[in-house]
Design a protein around this motif. Sequence first.
Motif, PDB file in Angstrom:
ATOM      1  N   ALA A 151      13.214  10.080  -0.666  1.00 35.77           N
ATOM      2  CA  ALA A 151      13.668   9.636   0.663  1.00 35.77           C
ATOM      3  C   ALA A 151      12.775   8.510   1.180  1.00 35.77           C
ATOM      4  O   ALA A 151      13.258   7.569   1.816  1.00 35.77           O
ATOM      5  CB  ALA A 151      13.693  10.801   1.639  1.00 35.77           C
ATOM      6  N   VAL A 152      11.480   8.593   0.887  1.00 43.65           N
ATOM      7  CA  VAL A 152      10.553   7.529   1.284  1.00 43.65           C
ATOM      8  C   VAL A 152      10.954   6.219   0.615  1.00 43.65           C
ATOM      9  O   VAL A 152      11.013   5.169   1.264  1.00 43.65           O
ATOM     10  CB  VAL A 152       9.089   7.902   0.928  1.00 43.65           C
ATOM     11  N   GLN A 153      11.277   6.264  -0.671  1.00 40.95           N
ATOM     12  CA  GLN A 153      11.664   5.039  -1.375  1.00 40.95           C
ATOM     13  C   GLN A 153      12.961   4.451  -0.822  1.00 40.95           C
ATOM     14  O   GLN A 153      13.085   3.234  -0.680  1.00 40.95           O
ATOM     15  CB  GLN A 153      11.797   5.308  -2.868  1.00 40.95           C
ATOM     16  N   GLY A 183       7.185   7.029   8.395  1.00 38.11           N
ATOM     17  CA  GLY A 183       6.065   7.950   8.538  1.00 38.11           C
ATOM     18  C   GLY A 183       6.529   9.379   8.705  1.00 38.11           C
ATOM     19  O   GLY A 183       5.969  10.299   8.101  1.00 38.11           O
ATOM     20  N   VAL A 184       7.570   9.577   9.499  1.00 36.74           N
ATOM     21  CA  VAL A 184       8.124  10.921   9.700  1.00 36.74           C
ATOM     22  C   VAL A 184       8.697  11.453   8.388  1.00 36.74           C
ATOM     23  O   VAL A 184       8.470  12.612   8.018  1.00 36.74           O
ATOM     24  CB  VAL A 184       9.205  10.900  10.815  1.00 36.74           C
ATOM     25  N   THR A 185       9.421  10.621   7.678  1.00 37.74           N
ATOM     26  CA  THR A 185       9.997  11.031   6.392  1.00 37.74           C
ATOM     27  C   THR A 185       8.905  11.400   5.399  1.00 37.74           C
ATOM     28  O   THR A 185       9.014  12.403   4.687  1.00 37.74           O
ATOM     29  CB  THR A 185      10.889   9.911   5.827  1.00 37.74           C
ATOM     30  N   ALA A 203       2.454   4.105   7.430  1.00 38.91           N
ATOM     31  CA  ALA A 203       3.717   3.767   8.089  1.00 38.91           C
ATOM     32  C   ALA A 203       3.641   4.026   9.592  1.00 38.91           C
ATOM     33  O   ALA A 203       4.097   3.204  10.394  1.00 38.91           O
ATOM     34  CB  ALA A 203       4.860   4.569   7.466  1.00 38.91           C
ATOM     35  N   THR A 204       3.057   5.148   9.966  1.00 41.46           N
ATOM     36  CA  THR A 204       2.940   5.482  11.390  1.00 41.46           C
ATOM     37  C   THR A 204       2.072   4.462  12.115  1.00 41.46           C
ATOM     38  O   THR A 204       2.410   4.019  13.224  1.00 41.46           O
ATOM     39  CB  THR A 204       2.371   6.910  11.557  1.00 41.46           C
ATOM     40  N   GLU A 205       0.987   4.065  11.482  1.00 40.16           N
ATOM     41  CA  GLU A 205       0.095   3.066  12.093  1.00 40.16           C
ATOM     42  C   GLU A 205       0.811   1.731  12.283  1.00 40.16           C
ATOM     43  O   GLU A 205       0.722   1.111  13.346  1.00 40.16           O
ATOM     44  CB  GLU A 205      -1.139   2.880  11.212  1.00 40.16           C
ATOM     45  N   MET A 206       1.551   1.284  11.266  1.00 41.99           N
ATOM     46  CA  MET A 206       2.258   0.004  11.386  1.00 41.99           C
ATOM     47  C   MET A 206       3.380   0.105  12.415  1.00 41.99           C
ATOM     48  O   MET A 206       3.629  -0.843  13.161  1.00 41.99           O
ATOM     49  CB  MET A 206       2.823  -0.434  10.033  1.00 41.99           C
ATOM     50  N   GLY A 207       4.039   1.239  12.476  1.00 43.65           N
ATOM     51  CA  GLY A 207       5.101   1.414  13.461  1.00 43.65           C
ATOM     52  C   GLY A 207       4.589   1.333  14.882  1.00 43.65           C
ATOM     53  O   GLY A 207       5.254   0.812  15.770  1.00 43.65           O
ATOM     54  N   SER A 232       0.830  -1.206   0.000  1.00 51.73           N
ATOM     55  CA  SER A 232       0.000   0.000   0.000  1.00 51.73           C
ATOM     56  C   SER A 232       0.868   1.262   0.000  1.00 51.73           C
ATOM     57  O   SER A 232       0.538   2.247  -0.670  1.00 51.73           O
ATOM     58  CB  SER A 232      -0.932   0.011   1.212  1.00 51.73           C
ATOM     59  N   ILE A 233       1.970   1.231   0.729  1.00 48.82           N
ATOM     60  CA  ILE A 233       2.892   2.366   0.760  1.00 48.82           C
ATOM     61  C   ILE A 233       3.515   2.570  -0.621  1.00 48.82           C
ATOM     62  O   ILE A 233       3.652   3.711  -1.094  1.00 48.82           O
ATOM     63  CB  ILE A 233       3.970   2.166   1.850  1.00 48.82           C
TER      64      ILE A 233
END
Length: 160
Positions: free
Chosen positions: A129-131, A119-121, A82-86, A65-66
Amino acid sequence: MLKSAKFLWLVILVLLAALAFMVKTFIFTGNTIPSNDDRTAILVTEQERTMILGEMRKFLETIQSITEATAKGDLDTVADLATEMGAESPDMSPSLVGKLPIEFKTLGFATHALFTDLGVTAKGGDANAVQVELGDLMLNCTSCHADNKFVIEGTVEASQ
């Protein structure tokens, strides 16, 4: 008096030895055996294996999904996923946690932290940067699968 002191020291030493054995087994080594394919076989029940593989599937589904959201430039969705999974904490019984070797537990916690960092990135708005971070996160997945497998206790494979 001297005999009772010696007895107490003996009891203390036996208890310390038992504690050291339990710490080594339940925190560091887990319930593992060498595998015929150079991975560590972690011995678990069928239900525990199903639960762990389900958690791993959630990692993979979130990564998928990301990847889609990143391709669409939707970094807000990336940040949310990402934040939710973290922040997610797997619901594992203490007996299962004791079966997992320290390397597996460490990698699992690190993977959740990498999702949080991702998530922060993503909130920073830099898709490249996300990739890069997603690639780093996936290294945890591939190294875990290269190093470990789950074997059901009591099966032929578990007794080899």
